[in-house]
Enzyme design. Structure first.
Site: not given
Length: 166
Positions: A104, A127, A135-136, A162
């Site tokens: 963050y 979001n 946002c993940h 990812e």
């Protein structure tokens, strides 16, 4: 405005998208509930109605993402309404590379306000277009997952998917 609503099967469960007449995603997430998608929008920003249908470009991007083409979601147009910082923060979220999550604190810096860590977290929490505005890809300072509107199991799955490709 009337919107189109479509639910797609994914390895993480059903994925719903609410799309406006111009093909922009208004809300999305891992649910099969139209009400859950609409709840992500401020009441004054909700469409007058939603009809079932298909959004081929959006569906193709979701399928490509889950097939390993994580950049496929980048070209999907979205529409979110917010103040100047949230708008910039949502743009900054789209610049976070798959497999390279930020904390963050790092995200606040990337959004142009290094001291606005709470505001950055709030931008993630509000979001409405999950996956397309990823946002993940934002974690707590200690590297733990933190929250996610669609559950930390989905967040962990997306990040793992990812990370393998990165």
């Amino acid at each position: 405005m009337t919107a189109l609503i479509q639910f797609l099967p994914t390895p993480d469960g059903p994925f719903g998208v609410l799309v406006d007449e111009d093909g922009r995603v208004l809300a999305s997430g891992w649910t099969d509930s139209p009400a859950a998608l609409l709840a992500r929008l401020r009441p004054d920003r909700r469409p007058a109605g939603a009809r079932s249908g298909t959004a081929p470009a959006v569906a193709d991007a979701v399928e490509a993402y889950y097939s390993g083409e994580h950049a496929a979601i980048d070209a999907v147009p979205v529409r979110q309404d917010g103040g100047p910082f949230r708008t910039e923060a949502w743009v900054a979220l789209r610049r976070i590379a798959p497999g390279r999550p930020l904390t963050y604190t790092q995200f606040a810096t990337a959004a142009g306000r290094p001291s606005a860590v709470r505001a950055a977290a709030s931008a993630c929490a509000t979001n409405a277009v999950a996956l397309f505005v990823p946002c993940h890809r934002v974690l707590r300072t200690d590297g733990s997952l933190g929250g996610f509107a669609w559950g930390t199991a989905v967040k962990a799955s997306l990040l793992a998917r990812e990370a393998v490709a990165a």
